[in-house]
Design an enzyme around this catalytic site. Structure first.
Site, mmCIF file in Angstrom:
data_model
loop_
_atom_site.group_PDB
_atom_site.id
_atom_site.type_symbol
_atom_site.label_atom_id
_atom_site.label_comp_id
_atom_site.label_asym_id
_atom_site.label_seq_id
_atom_site.Cartn_x
_atom_site.Cartn_y
_atom_site.Cartn_z
ATOM 1 N N CYS A 108 0.838 -1.200 0.000
ATOM 2 C CA CYS A 108 0.000 0.000 0.000
ATOM 3 C C CYS A 108 0.872 1.249 0.000
ATOM 4 C CB CYS A 108 -0.972 -0.035 1.179
ATOM 5 S SG CYS A 108 -2.384 1.086 0.956
ATOM 6 N N HIS A 119 -3.457 -5.385 1.243
ATOM 7 C CA HIS A 119 -3.246 -5.738 2.641
ATOM 8 C C HIS A 119 -3.632 -7.204 2.833
ATOM 9 C CE1 HIS A 119 -2.443 -1.682 3.989
ATOM 10 N NE2 HIS A 119 -3.527 -1.250 3.362
#
Length: 496
Positions: free
Chosen positions: A339, A435
């Site tokens: 991310c 994630h």
């Protein structure tokens, strides 16, 4: 829905922050599930950089997602209708009902937001859960004795009054001062709120619990409220934590007898639970560090998510961490970004709408041939993916603001809808928005293989491990709590 007798909701509050409310809440979620009920968690307002994406494509605090998992149900944004995600020391992004509605300073949030509106939204979410689950297992925030904030309260005793919830006060005996904190907290409460405190739970006790028998009796005499349990401190039960304060206990250094995996400790690091599976592997020494020397010693370097990527890029350069990451990649070590970490590894981060601050452009570390443009729209989604060219699907979730364009390399993953994610330069260098990608065994196996490292990944089932931990936690708490007393206060007519 389970036809067990309808119970009142229950609220766990604290004498302070980090007394163990989230973990105790998870324990009771699993206990009620074990006892044949259909519980669900709820926290009206949470502040955390560790969040999760629900199946609805909405965002909630990670603790409530963990508690939902302990209940054996999918998480919903209604379980945490108000989420504050700090973007600096003074500001936070406000997420309402799973969607961001803007950044606010702490002063503006407490003094200028419409508290009645926010509380009404929280209670609307609570009612949607209460109509489907039994009981609702609720968590307060921080301390309930912050008298200067009582008129702003939308998550502690105001929730108890609104829902008619029996309330359990949790105190952390490990930090000391348990008598003053419990007695003072209860005596400060207005009478209507004090009447809702039906039990005291002493958490994190070290040593022989029988030595606290007199203390238990004294607390009951002082407060007129029963001590329903004394929970021993534990280190052998692993429940995903939400508050980044736990990282203070995970800072470390290399261990020459193990595979050393360094997580670069960012100022605004988010979703540190991405590394829980690696942390549980006995052959792996996973540590968090902002020390360039310790980063240089690692076999594998991981750059985590960030709530303020540009600020963290500046921080990396100021601390010499940027140079350490680049040198690790040049030395042929595995370097991977998730991310915000993916964005940091790229050529450039652009912020034309000033989502993160005044800077409209910041050069990245230049290890991945990608350019990121931040935007006001947040992508929040659970997804299945194929890693590189593998046939089997893994699972993960995305929570990010911005889009990343590849200038070279190849996509790392193919998502279930056919779209691409991430950038692969080599098996030792890639980035992704996913994630939870490291919770997938096949991904960890590929990382170890690429870096010529040996560990028994094939025999480690992380989902089974988590289920085992929830059951261990429930057994641990159940053994130390008067559950007959708990059920007695949850029985009877509901007042809401």
């Amino acid at each position: 829905m389970n036809q067990k007798k309808r119970l009142k909701p229950i609220l766990f509050v604290g004498t302070g922050s980090d007394v163990g409310k989230s973990v105790i809440n998870a324990a009771f979620c699993r206990i009620f599930k074990q006892d044949g009920y259909h519980p669900a968690p709820f926290k009206a307002q949470n502040m955390s950089l560790n969040s999760y994406a629900s199946a609805e494509g909405l965002e909630l605090g990670r603790a409530q997602a963990v508690q939902a998992e302990a209940c054996g149900i999918p998480c919903l944004s209604a379980m945490n209708p108000i989420l504050l995600k700090p973007t600096s020391d003074q500001k936070a992004q406000l997420v309402l009902n799973g969607k961001p509605i803007g950044d606010q300073s702490a002063r503006d949030y407490f003094l200028k937001t419409d508290r009645e509106f926010l509380f009404a939204e929280a209670m609307k979410a609570w009612r949607s859960l209460d109509s489907r689950y039994n009981p609702i297992v609720m968590e307060g925030a921080g301390s309930i004795s912050e008298v200067n904030l009582w008129d702003k309260d939308i998550t502690n005793m105001r929730v108890a009054l609104e829902t008619g919830s029996p309330t359990i006060l949790i105190a952390d005996i490990d930090r000391g001062g348990v008598f003053g904190s419990v007695y003072g907290t209860i005596k400060l409460l207005p009478e209507a709120e004090r009447k809702l405190i039906k039990g005291i739970l002493i958490n994190k006790f070290r040593g022989d619990i029988s030595l606290f028998d007199d203390g238990r009796r004294m607390l009951e005499e002082l407060t007129g409220i029963p001590v329903i349990g004394v929970i021993p401190y534990f280190r052998d039960i692993h429940i995903e934590e939400e508050d980044s304060v736990v990282i203070d206990y995970k800072r470390g250094s290399t261990d020459t007898s193990k595979i050393n995996v360094a997580v670069v400790l960012l100022r605004y690091m988010s979703n540190f639970t991405d590394f829980n599976m690696l942390e549980r592997m006995p052959e792996v020494n996973l540590y968090y560090s902002a020390n360039p020397t310790e980063i240089a010693k690692a076999d594998v370097v991981l750059i985590p998510g960030s709530k303020n990527t540009i600020s963290d890029l500046i921080y990396l350069r100021e601390r010499g961490l940027a140079k350490a990451i680049i040198q690790a990649a040049e030395a042929g070590k595995g370097v991977y970004g998730i991310c915000g970490g993916y964005q940091i590894l790229g050529e450039e981060i652009r912020d034309p709408d000033q989502v993160e601050g005044d800077l409209e452009m910041m050069p990245g570390l230049g290890l991945l041939p990608v350019v990121t443009t931040l935007s006001k729209e947040k992508r929040t989604v659970q997804t299945r993916f194929r890693f590189q060219q593998q046939k089997a699907y893994g699972t993960g979730y995305e929570i990010h603001m911005g889009q990343t364009r590849l200038l070279g390399g190849t996509p790392l993953c193919t998502l279930e809808d056919g779209s691409a994610d991430g950038c692969l330069v080599s098996p030792k260098l890639w980035g992704t928005y996913l994630h939870g990608i490291l919770d997938n065994r096949a991904v960890v196996e590929e990382i170890l293989k690429a870096n010529q490292l040996q560990a028994e990944v094939a025999h480690f089932d992380y989902n089974a491990f988590k289920e085992e931990q929830y059951n261990k936690l429930a057994d641990h708490v159940r053994a130390c709590v008067d559950m007959d007393q708990v059920y007695s206060v949850l029985d009877g007519e509901r007042s809401c």
